[in-house]
Scaffold this motif. Structure first.
Motif, PDB file in Angstrom:
ATOM      1  N   VAL A   8       0.957  -1.359  -0.320  1.00 54.96           N
ATOM      2  CA  VAL A   8      -0.035   0.092  -0.011  1.00 54.96           C
ATOM      3  C   VAL A   8       1.027   1.222   0.106  1.00 54.96           C
ATOM      4  O   VAL A   8       2.049   1.356   0.705  1.00 54.96           O
ATOM      5  CB  VAL A   8      -0.900  -0.008   1.328  1.00 54.96           C
ATOM      6  CG1 VAL A   8      -1.936   0.981   1.153  1.00 54.96           C
ATOM      7  CG2 VAL A   8      -1.602  -0.565   0.790  1.00 54.96           C
ATOM      8  N   CYS A   9       0.420   2.516  -0.876  1.00 57.69           N
ATOM      9  CA  CYS A   9       1.313   3.573  -0.813  1.00 57.69           C
ATOM     10  C   CYS A   9      -0.272   4.711  -0.653  1.00 57.69           C
ATOM     11  O   CYS A   9      -1.752   4.160  -0.454  1.00 57.69           O
ATOM     12  CB  CYS A   9       2.260   3.754  -1.605  1.00 57.69           C
ATOM     13  SG  CYS A   9       1.491   3.925  -3.285  1.00 57.69           S
ATOM     14  N   VAL A  10       0.029   5.214  -1.054  1.00 53.80           N
ATOM     15  CA  VAL A  10      -0.482   6.770  -1.938  1.00 53.80           C
ATOM     16  C   VAL A  10      -1.786   6.397  -2.556  1.00 53.80           C
ATOM     17  O   VAL A  10      -2.740   6.395  -2.198  1.00 53.80           O
ATOM     18  CB  VAL A  10      -0.558   8.136  -0.981  1.00 53.80           C
ATOM     19  CG1 VAL A  10      -1.259   9.090  -1.652  1.00 53.80           C
ATOM     20  CG2 VAL A  10       0.124   8.736  -0.201  1.00 53.80           C
ATOM     21  N   GLY A  11      -0.934   6.746  -3.847  1.00 52.44           N
ATOM     22  CA  GLY A  11      -2.041   6.440  -5.352  1.00 52.44           C
ATOM     23  C   GLY A  11      -1.610   5.234  -5.684  1.00 52.44           C
ATOM     24  O   GLY A  11      -2.889   5.471  -6.973  1.00 52.44           O
ATOM     25  N   ASN A  12      -1.368   4.886  -5.699  1.00 50.23           N
ATOM     26  CA  ASN A  12      -1.037   3.039  -5.735  1.00 50.23           C
ATOM     27  C   ASN A  12      -0.192   3.323  -7.788  1.00 50.23           C
ATOM     28  O   ASN A  12      -0.688   2.888  -8.316  1.00 50.23           O
ATOM     29  CB  ASN A  12      -2.171   2.458  -5.832  1.00 50.23           C
ATOM     30  CG  ASN A  12      -2.542   1.117  -6.183  1.00 50.23           C
ATOM     31  OD1 ASN A  12      -2.871   0.787  -7.153  1.00 50.23           O
ATOM     32  ND2 ASN A  12      -0.855  -0.100  -6.232  1.00 50.23           N
ATOM     33  N   ILE A  13       0.345   4.236  -7.723  1.00 51.90           N
ATOM     34  CA  ILE A  13       0.631   4.438  -9.168  1.00 51.90           C
ATOM     35  C   ILE A  13       2.605   4.371  -8.882  1.00 51.90           C
ATOM     36  O   ILE A  13       3.035   4.438 -10.731  1.00 51.90           O
ATOM     37  CB  ILE A  13       0.473   5.559 -10.108  1.00 51.90           C
ATOM     38  CG1 ILE A  13       0.740   6.575  -8.895  1.00 51.90           C
ATOM     39  CG2 ILE A  13      -0.989   5.617 -10.128  1.00 51.90           C
ATOM     40  CD1 ILE A  13       0.655   8.218 -10.013  1.00 51.90           C
ATOM     41  N   CYS A  14       3.267   4.304  -8.130  1.00 56.80           N
ATOM     42  CA  CYS A  14       4.451   4.661  -8.182  1.00 56.80           C
ATOM     43  C   CYS A  14       5.288   3.653  -7.582  1.00 56.80           C
ATOM     44  O   CYS A  14       5.200   2.275  -7.317  1.00 56.80           O
ATOM     45  CB  CYS A  14       5.334   6.347  -7.192  1.00 56.80           C
ATOM     46  SG  CYS A  14       4.540   7.027  -8.635  1.00 56.80           S
ATOM     47  N   ARG A  15       5.212   3.793  -5.892  1.00 54.47           N
ATOM     48  CA  ARG A  15       5.268   2.887  -4.933  1.00 54.47           C
ATOM     49  C   ARG A  15       5.139   1.544  -4.859  1.00 54.47           C
ATOM     50  O   ARG A  15       5.336   0.369  -4.671  1.00 54.47           O
ATOM     51  CB  ARG A  15       5.726   3.618  -3.808  1.00 54.47           C
ATOM     52  CG  ARG A  15       6.957   4.790  -3.632  1.00 54.47           C
ATOM     53  CD  ARG A  15       6.372   5.442  -1.716  1.00 54.47           C
ATOM     54  NE  ARG A  15       5.421   6.733  -2.027  1.00 54.47           N
ATOM     55  CZ  ARG A  15       5.329   6.301  -1.244  1.00 54.47           C
ATOM     56  NH1 ARG A  15       5.818   6.718   0.235  1.00 54.47           N
ATOM     57  NH2 ARG A  15       3.933   7.101  -0.889  1.00 54.47           N
ATOM     58  N   ALA A  35      -2.272  -1.673  -3.640  1.00 51.02           N
ATOM     59  CA  ALA A  35      -3.514  -0.910  -3.467  1.00 51.02           C
ATOM     60  C   ALA A  35      -2.898   1.209  -2.714  1.00 51.02           C
ATOM     61  O   ALA A  35      -1.856   0.838  -2.179  1.00 51.02           O
ATOM     62  CB  ALA A  35      -4.698  -1.113  -2.300  1.00 51.02           C
ATOM     63  N   GLY A  36      -4.126   2.218  -3.309  1.00 52.34           N
ATOM     64  CA  GLY A  36      -3.683   2.836  -3.106  1.00 52.34           C
ATOM     65  C   GLY A  36      -4.476   3.839  -1.520  1.00 52.34           C
ATOM     66  O   GLY A  36      -6.091   3.226  -1.754  1.00 52.34           O
ATOM     67  N   SER A  42      -8.340  11.250  -5.420  1.00 53.96           N
ATOM     68  CA  SER A  42      -6.881  11.800  -6.662  1.00 53.96           C
ATOM     69  C   SER A  42      -7.010  11.544  -7.563  1.00 53.96           C
ATOM     70  O   SER A  42      -6.030  11.890  -9.163  1.00 53.96           O
ATOM     71  CB  SER A  42      -4.926  10.767  -6.478  1.00 53.96           C
ATOM     72  OG  SER A  42      -4.652  11.302  -4.402  1.00 53.96           O
ATOM     73  N   GLY A  43      -7.767  10.594  -8.369  1.00 48.79           N
ATOM     74  CA  GLY A  43      -8.582  10.253  -9.129  1.00 48.79           C
ATOM     75  C   GLY A  43      -7.199   9.516  -9.943  1.00 48.79           C
ATOM     76  O   GLY A  43      -7.695   9.553 -11.355  1.00 48.79           O
ATOM     77  N   LEU A  44      -7.063   8.424  -9.118  1.00 42.18           N
ATOM     78  CA  LEU A  44      -6.436   7.572  -9.908  1.00 42.18           C
ATOM     79  C   LEU A  44      -6.296   6.297 -10.283  1.00 42.18           C
ATOM     80  O   LEU A  44      -5.784   5.211 -10.638  1.00 42.18           O
ATOM     81  CB  LEU A  44      -4.641   7.817  -9.288  1.00 42.18           C
ATOM     82  CG  LEU A  44      -3.970   8.868  -9.148  1.00 42.18           C
ATOM     83  CD1 LEU A  44      -2.726   8.262  -7.937  1.00 42.18           C
ATOM     84  CD2 LEU A  44      -2.994   9.350 -10.721  1.00 42.18           C
ATOM     85  N   VAL A  45      -7.584   6.188  -9.467  1.00 41.80           N
ATOM     86  CA  VAL A  45      -8.173   4.452 -10.349  1.00 41.80           C
ATOM     87  C   VAL A  45      -8.039   4.534 -11.724  1.00 41.80           C
ATOM     88  O   VAL A  45      -8.674   5.294 -12.333  1.00 41.80           O
ATOM     89  CB  VAL A  45      -9.549   4.027  -9.309  1.00 41.80           C
ATOM     90  CG1 VAL A  45     -10.274   3.075  -9.510  1.00 41.80           C
ATOM     91  CG2 VAL A  45      -9.439   4.737  -7.900  1.00 41.80           C
ATOM     92  N   GLY A  46      -7.457   3.110 -11.771  1.00 39.63           N
ATOM     93  CA  GLY A  46      -7.258   3.022 -13.286  1.00 39.63           C
ATOM     94  C   GLY A  46      -6.263   2.647 -14.019  1.00 39.63           C
ATOM     95  O   GLY A  46      -6.309   2.661 -14.706  1.00 39.63           O
ATOM     96  N   LEU A  72      -7.577   1.035  -1.868  1.00 38.63           N
ATOM     97  CA  LEU A  72      -7.939   0.826  -1.030  1.00 38.63           C
ATOM     98  C   LEU A  72      -8.922   0.494  -0.183  1.00 38.63           C
ATOM     99  O   LEU A  72      -9.518   1.551   0.063  1.00 38.63           O
ATOM    100  CB  LEU A  72      -6.712   0.686   0.092  1.00 38.63           C
ATOM    101  CG  LEU A  72      -6.382   0.348   1.837  1.00 38.63           C
ATOM    102  CD1 LEU A  72      -5.678  -1.374   1.611  1.00 38.63           C
ATOM    103  CD2 LEU A  72      -5.903   1.548   2.944  1.00 38.63           C
ATOM    104  N   THR A  73      -9.522  -0.837   0.214  1.00 34.58           N
ATOM    105  CA  THR A  73     -11.037  -0.639   1.067  1.00 34.58           C
ATOM    106  C   THR A  73     -11.097  -1.504   2.199  1.00 34.58           C
ATOM    107  O   THR A  73     -10.129  -2.444   2.143  1.00 34.58           O
ATOM    108  CB  THR A  73     -12.318  -0.703  -0.017  1.00 34.58           C
ATOM    109  OG1 THR A  73     -11.297  -2.027  -0.761  1.00 34.58           O
ATOM    110  CG2 THR A  73     -12.097  -0.040  -0.927  1.00 34.58           C
TER     111      THR A  73
END
Length: 146
Positions: A8-15, A35-36, A42-46, A72-73
């Motif tokens: 897990v990180c914040v936006g789920n696109i880098c770390r 997951a983030g 952040s509008g990053l889902v998908g 993340l849920t």
């Protein structure tokens, strides 16, 4: 044992996608996902992994293609045996989303001196390289423990 691991990180696109794929490479018999905490906000889902993260991972024989950011849920947390977060502050954020998951949540950098892995998003290549090195070192340490 820990057969299902969520990174897990914040936006789920880098770390977290990087951590997910590095761990997957080291532990091919385990089910690993990411997951983030704020992917939705952040509008990053998908969205796919960040270009710089993808490029650096590829240079290290790690493939981030096909990654899609997800929020993340609590129901997602319930599906995993171990949840690894990138920063100590993520523990609280995760606990507010899924309080019941707190007991199975640890730092990704747990075995490298409980180090936070800083977010390289929108920063220099050097910031991404630093994060990647910490992720790789942490993943190797986790692979030994698991």
């Amino acid at each position: 044992m820990f057969n299902k691991i969520l990174v897990v990180c914040v936006g789920n696109i880098c770390r977290s996608p990087t951590g997910e794929r590095v761990l997957q490479k080291l532990l091919p018999e385990k089910h690993i996902a990411s997951a983030g905490i704020a992917a939705e906000k952040s509008g990053l889902v998908g969205k796919s992994a960040d270009n710089m993260a993808t490029e650096l991972a590829a240079e290290n024989d790690v493939d981030l293609t096909g990654h899609q950011a997800q929020q993340l849920t609590s129901s997602l947390c319930a599906q995993y045996d171990l949840i690894l977060v990138m920063e100590k502050g993520h523990m609280e954020a995760l606990t507010s989303i899924a309080p019941e998951a707190r007991g199975k949540t640890m730092l990704f950098g747990q075995w490298i001196g409980q180090q936070d892995i800083p977010d390289p998003f929108r920063q220099s290549r050097e910031a991404f390289e630093h994060a990647y090195q910490l992720i790789e070192k942490s993943a190797e340490a986790w692979a030994k423990k698991l």
